[in-house]
Design a protein around this motif. Structure first.
Motif, PDB file in Angstrom:
ATOM      1  N   ASP A 173       0.847  -1.184   0.000  1.00 43.24           N
ATOM      2  CA  ASP A 173       0.000   0.000   0.000  1.00 43.24           C
ATOM      3  C   ASP A 173       0.892   1.247   0.000  1.00 43.24           C
ATOM      4  O   ASP A 173       2.124   1.137  -0.014  1.00 43.24           O
ATOM      5  N   GLU A 174       0.275   2.430   0.036  1.00 43.90           N
ATOM      6  CA  GLU A 174       1.055   3.664  -0.046  1.00 43.90           C
ATOM      7  C   GLU A 174       2.062   3.787   1.099  1.00 43.90           C
ATOM      8  O   GLU A 174       3.199   4.206   0.896  1.00 43.90           O
ATOM      9  N   GLN A 175       1.647   3.414   2.298  1.00 42.51           N
ATOM     10  CA  GLN A 175       2.556   3.490   3.447  1.00 42.51           C
ATOM     11  C   GLN A 175       3.777   2.590   3.238  1.00 42.51           C
ATOM     12  O   GLN A 175       4.912   2.975   3.551  1.00 42.51           O
ATOM     13  N   GLY A 176       3.567   1.405   2.714  1.00 49.82           N
ATOM     14  CA  GLY A 176       4.679   0.494   2.428  1.00 49.82           C
ATOM     15  C   GLY A 176       5.601   1.039   1.351  1.00 49.82           C
ATOM     16  O   GLY A 176       6.821   0.916   1.439  1.00 49.82           O
ATOM     17  N   ARG A 177       5.013   1.665   0.335  1.00 46.67           N
ATOM     18  CA  ARG A 177       5.828   2.252  -0.732  1.00 46.67           C
ATOM     19  C   ARG A 177       6.622   3.442  -0.212  1.00 46.67           C
ATOM     20  O   ARG A 177       7.769   3.654  -0.595  1.00 46.67           O
ATOM     21  N   ARG A 178       6.021   4.221   0.693  1.00 43.68           N
ATOM     22  CA  ARG A 178       6.761   5.329   1.335  1.00 43.68           C
ATOM     23  C   ARG A 178       7.953   4.770   2.117  1.00 43.68           C
ATOM     24  O   ARG A 178       9.030   5.362   2.118  1.00 43.68           O
ATOM     25  N   ARG A 179       7.753   3.641   2.777  1.00 46.93           N
ATOM     26  CA  ARG A 179       8.836   3.015   3.536  1.00 46.93           C
ATOM     27  C   ARG A 179       9.987   2.617   2.600  1.00 46.93           C
ATOM     28  O   ARG A 179      11.157   2.782   2.943  1.00 46.93           O
ATOM     29  N   ILE A 180       9.660   2.142   1.410  1.00 46.29           N
ATOM     30  CA  ILE A 180      10.698   1.780   0.430  1.00 46.29           C
ATOM     31  C   ILE A 180      11.467   3.034   0.008  1.00 46.29           C
ATOM     32  O   ILE A 180      12.699   3.026  -0.075  1.00 46.29           O
ATOM     33  N   VAL A 181      10.759   4.136  -0.241  1.00 45.48           N
ATOM     34  CA  VAL A 181      11.431   5.385  -0.630  1.00 45.48           C
ATOM     35  C   VAL A 181      12.333   5.873   0.496  1.00 45.48           C
ATOM     36  O   VAL A 181      13.467   6.317   0.253  1.00 45.48           O
ATOM     37  N   LYS A 182      11.873   5.762   1.719  1.00 47.10           N
ATOM     38  CA  LYS A 182      12.714   6.149   2.853  1.00 47.10           C
ATOM     39  C   LYS A 182      13.977   5.284   2.902  1.00 47.10           C
ATOM     40  O   LYS A 182      15.079   5.792   3.150  1.00 47.10           O
ATOM     41  N   MET A 183      13.832   3.994   2.639  1.00 50.53           N
ATOM     42  CA  MET A 183      15.001   3.109   2.599  1.00 50.53           C
ATOM     43  C   MET A 183      15.970   3.557   1.505  1.00 50.53           C
ATOM     44  O   MET A 183      17.192   3.521   1.700  1.00 50.53           O
ATOM     45  N   LEU A 184      15.438   3.972   0.360  1.00 45.96           N
ATOM     46  CA  LEU A 184      16.298   4.455  -0.727  1.00 45.96           C
ATOM     47  C   LEU A 184      17.096   5.672  -0.274  1.00 45.96           C
ATOM     48  O   LEU A 184      18.301   5.776  -0.543  1.00 45.96           O
ATOM     49  N   TRP A 185      16.422   6.610   0.409  1.00 51.62           N
ATOM     50  CA  TRP A 185      17.140   7.783   0.913  1.00 51.62           C
ATOM     51  C   TRP A 185      18.191   7.382   1.956  1.00 51.62           C
ATOM     52  O   TRP A 185      19.283   7.941   1.985  1.00 51.62           O
TER      53      TRP A 185
END
Length: 157
Positions: free
Chosen positions: A97-109
């Protein structure tokens, strides 16, 4: 004796390979491949980046050392074979979901700032991946600031 021969053939790549716990349809493999892509885009993989990659995968996906190492090996191969980011991001979109995808972006940063600095190639990859993951520019920038502040406070300590 037969078992020893079988193990030898597996080791040299001729025999059957043991089944991986991370299939092509596993979003964790896709996320790890994105992290590896970010880590290697500047052509200078540092020890700090490799350590951060291992730590991120263990923490976010609740993996032990062996599983994290296996995921890194599988994701490295997947990243080498990939022609674009879409195959990874589309799988993540279907899985989280969106929250999980945000978590992936945070991991990228977090991967970007693992070596204490960001370059334009890393910034561009995270921007493109975020866009493909449906994360707004506002959220991407907010996550970037959050991770950058944590990295700066860690460096200052």
């Amino acid at each position: 004796m037969l078992q020893l021969l079988k193990e030898f053939l597996n080791d040299v790549g001729i025999g059957e390979k043991p089944a991986s716990r991370f299939s092509d349809g596993d979003y964790r493999l896709a996320a790890a491949a994105l992290l590896i892509h970010v880590m290697s885009i500047d052509g200078q993989e540092t020890g700090a980046e490799r350590d951060k990659l291992h730590e991120l995968l263990q923490r976010q996906f609740d993996l032990d050392d062996e599983a994290a190492a296996e995921l890194i090996a599988a994701a490295t191969a997947a990243d080498r074979e990939a022609v674009d980011l879409y195959s990874f991001t589309s799988l993540i979109n279907r899985s989280l979901d969106e929250q999980g995808r945000r978590r992936i972006v945070k991991m990228l940063w977090e991967m970007v700032y693992a070596d204490g600095r960001m370059n334009e190639f890393e910034d561009n990859i995270v921007w493109r991946a975020s866009d493909l993951l449906g994360i707004s520019q506002r959220d991407r920038v907010e996550l970037k600031r959050e991770v950058a502040q944590l990295a700066k406070s860690r460096d200052d300590a």
